[in-house]
Enzyme design. Structure first.
Site, PDB file in Angstrom:
ATOM      1  N   ARG A 262       0.852  -1.194   0.000  1.00  0.00           N
ATOM      2  CA  ARG A 262       0.000   0.000   0.000  1.00  0.00           C
ATOM      3  C   ARG A 262       0.880   1.233   0.000  1.00  0.00           C
ATOM      4  O   ARG A 262       1.886   1.303   0.708  1.00  0.00           O
ATOM      5  CB  ARG A 262      -0.924   0.007   1.226  1.00  0.00           C
ATOM      6  CG  ARG A 262      -1.956  -1.110   1.173  1.00  0.00           C
ATOM      7  CD  ARG A 262      -2.923  -1.077   2.317  1.00  0.00           C
ATOM      8  NE  ARG A 262      -3.790  -2.248   2.290  1.00  0.00           N
ATOM      9  CZ  ARG A 262      -4.638  -2.586   3.243  1.00  0.00           C
ATOM     10  NH1 ARG A 262      -4.753  -1.813   4.315  1.00  0.00           N
ATOM     11  NH2 ARG A 262      -5.372  -3.670   3.146  1.00  0.00           N
ATOM     12  N   ARG A 277       2.637   0.913  10.350  1.00  0.00           N
ATOM     13  CA  ARG A 277       2.082   1.300   9.047  1.00  0.00           C
ATOM     14  C   ARG A 277       3.202   1.258   8.020  1.00  0.00           C
ATOM     15  O   ARG A 277       4.039   2.148   7.952  1.00  0.00           O
ATOM     16  CB  ARG A 277       1.471   2.697   9.130  1.00  0.00           C
ATOM     17  CG  ARG A 277       0.616   3.072   7.915  1.00  0.00           C
ATOM     18  CD  ARG A 277       0.057   4.480   8.050  1.00  0.00           C
ATOM     19  NE  ARG A 277      -0.893   4.596   9.140  1.00  0.00           N
ATOM     20  CZ  ARG A 277      -2.198   4.351   9.035  1.00  0.00           C
ATOM     21  NH1 ARG A 277      -2.707   3.986   7.885  1.00  0.00           N
ATOM     22  NH2 ARG A 277      -2.993   4.497  10.078  1.00  0.00           N
ATOM     23  N   GLU A 349      -6.282  -1.322  15.389  1.00  0.00           N
ATOM     24  CA  GLU A 349      -6.884  -2.282  14.463  1.00  0.00           C
ATOM     25  C   GLU A 349      -5.904  -3.388  14.081  1.00  0.00           C
ATOM     26  O   GLU A 349      -4.757  -3.135  13.732  1.00  0.00           O
ATOM     27  CB  GLU A 349      -7.341  -1.557  13.193  1.00  0.00           C
ATOM     28  CG  GLU A 349      -7.928  -2.480  12.147  1.00  0.00           C
ATOM     29  CD  GLU A 349      -7.954  -1.862  10.755  1.00  0.00           C
ATOM     30  OE1 GLU A 349      -7.971  -2.641   9.789  1.00  0.00           O
ATOM     31  OE2 GLU A 349      -7.940  -0.617  10.653  1.00  0.00           O
ATOM     32  N   SER A 352     -10.121  -6.311   9.972  1.00  0.00           N
ATOM     33  CA  SER A 352     -11.405  -5.767   9.532  1.00  0.00           C
ATOM     34  C   SER A 352     -12.146  -6.880   8.815  1.00  0.00           C
ATOM     35  O   SER A 352     -11.567  -7.565   7.970  1.00  0.00           O
ATOM     36  CB  SER A 352     -11.222  -4.579   8.579  1.00  0.00           C
ATOM     37  OG  SER A 352     -10.851  -3.420   9.274  1.00  0.00           O
TER      38      SER A 352
END
Length: 430
Positions: A262, A277, A349, A352
């Protein structure tokens, strides 16, 4: 992708659902475009009929020796042929414009999704485990003594730049053990089929799983047109594109452990410390292809699969249902599972689990044939992290850290670590 027929039937309901996401109503514009498209199609069909009629009359005029009528009709046929071609081209252009507009509109939220504008509107629905009471100030994962030497950000920066990490030795093995534990549990106990899929995919796969056309900047594209997957949701879900499946074959449940990529566009300065991240990371993904009547129950089943992994690892977590303003573009409903990170003193998180309804299936034309016959209908697709491997590693290291810099590891990982259960302060498995 939305069904323009459903919008025609109830435009007010469509706009009302979009407004729950904080978006303006667009049904009026869509229906005007649709009306113009259908008018062009009708005009083209009318002109085509006139062309066909004139073509038949040309032969009759020729047979009668009526040269003037023959020439008139032949000119009319040519004129109608040009009209048909022009109107068909206009209709095609309008159809492409309408399809593009529909493809850029987010999925409609399920009726039970809580209303809200951002993460503050998310609603906690479950909590498991109690955060540990430390008799010292817990550190973030990259600061723990036994971890620091084996989590090399400087080497990664030299190789690739920022937001990458090189894992070494015991920490790399723990990371690998987590992924193997997840995959084995999904396959042996949760009934998922393990898949080894490409991480390079075509435009169609990204489009079919709602990553294009709106979110191209969030992913990486190679110079020859392939996309690096942001998650194996793309490759697993698109595996049924264009298929008409037998209802008896549903549900199809798949899992894969892959690299994910990403760009983290728009996240400058956010979560830059450690490996929370990253541009490249690993994830074990769950994807289900279901009958529409089964998708609600399937989302709950997938959620339990993910929660169970955290329970087995002994990691405290909470589960929240995302509000309308915090859901992803393609989701009808999303549950986030957030693991407790003592180094940050907060929940973050780690999974999901989303249902998209028939939103993705329409984009990639994935259907099933009802039992007993009948017209094929669109399947429902669901996806969920089971789990994000890197973030799970962070949670394991932070929750198991000791005052001396060692880390006590979850017992379920021992079979994958040669029976060893501790990362020493020197960075070795013991």
């Amino acid at each position: 992708m939305h069904d323009i027929r459903a919008i025609r039937e109830n435009p007010a309901a469509f706009d009302a659902a979009l407004s729950r996401r904080g978006e303006d109503g667009v049904s009026s514009d869509l229906l005007s475009l649709d009306e113009a498209r259908r008018a062009k199609i009708l005009a083209a069909e009318t002109a085509q009929a006139e062309q066909n009629k004139a073509s038949k009359e040309v032969g009759a005029a020729k047979a009668k020796g009526d040269d003037a009528e023959f020439e008139r009709l032949r000119a009319l046929v040519a004129e109608k042929k040009a009209e048909v071609a022009a109107m068909q081209a206009d209709a095609k252009a309008l159809d492409a414009k309408l399809t593009d507009r529909l493809a850029r509109i987010a999925n409609l939220p399920a009726e039970d999704v809580p209303q809200g504008t951002d993460e503050a509107g998310n609603v906690e629905v479950n909590r498991w485990g109690n955060p540990r009471n430390f008799d010292f100030d817990p550190k973030e994962h990259f600061e723990i003594g036994g971890v620091a030497a084996s989590m090399d950000f400087e080497m990664a920066a030299k190789i690739s730049g920022s937001r990458f990490v090189v894992l070494k030795g015991a920490v790399a093995r723990i990371h690998r053990a987590l992924a193997q534990f997840m995959i084995d549990t999904h396959v042996d106990e949760n009934g998922l089929t393990e898949m080894a899929t490409p991480v390079l995919v075509r435009d169609e796969a990204m489009y079919g799983t709602d990553k294009l056309p709106k979110f191209g900047e969030d992913s990486y594209q190679t110079t020859n047109g392939w996309w690096l997957i942001p998650t194996s949701e793309v490759s697993l879900t698109y595996s049924v594109a264009g298929e008409v499946l037998d209802a008896a074959a549903l549900p199809i449940r798949m899992t894969a452990h892959t690299l994910c990529f990403r760009s983290e566009a728009g996240s400058a300065g956010k979560d830059t410390a450690g490996m929370l991240r990253q541009h490249q990371f690993e994830k074990v993904e769950m994807v289900s292809i279901t009958h529409p009547d089964e998708s609600e129950a399937e989302q709950k089943r997938m959620l339990r699969c993910a929660e169970d992994l955290l329970e087995r690892l002994g990691l405290p977590f909470r589960t929240v249902v995302l509000c309308t303003g915090d859901m992803g573009f393609g989701a009808r409903r999303t549950y986030d599972i957030e693991a407790w990170l003592p180094g940050q003193n907060t929940y973050r998180e780690i999974s999901s689990v989303s249902t998209t309804g028939d939103f993705q299936a329409r984009r990639m034309n994935a259907r099933f044939r009802p039992e007993g016959g009948g017209k094929p209908d669109f399947v429902h697709t669901l996806n969920g992290s089971g789990l994000a491997v890197g973030r799970c590693l962070i949670a394991v290291l932070e929750n198991g850290q000791q005052a001396d810099g060692s880390v006590v590891l979850p017992d379920v990982l021992r079979p994958y670590l040669g029976g060893k259960g501790t990362l020493s302060a020197q960075g070795a498995l013991v």
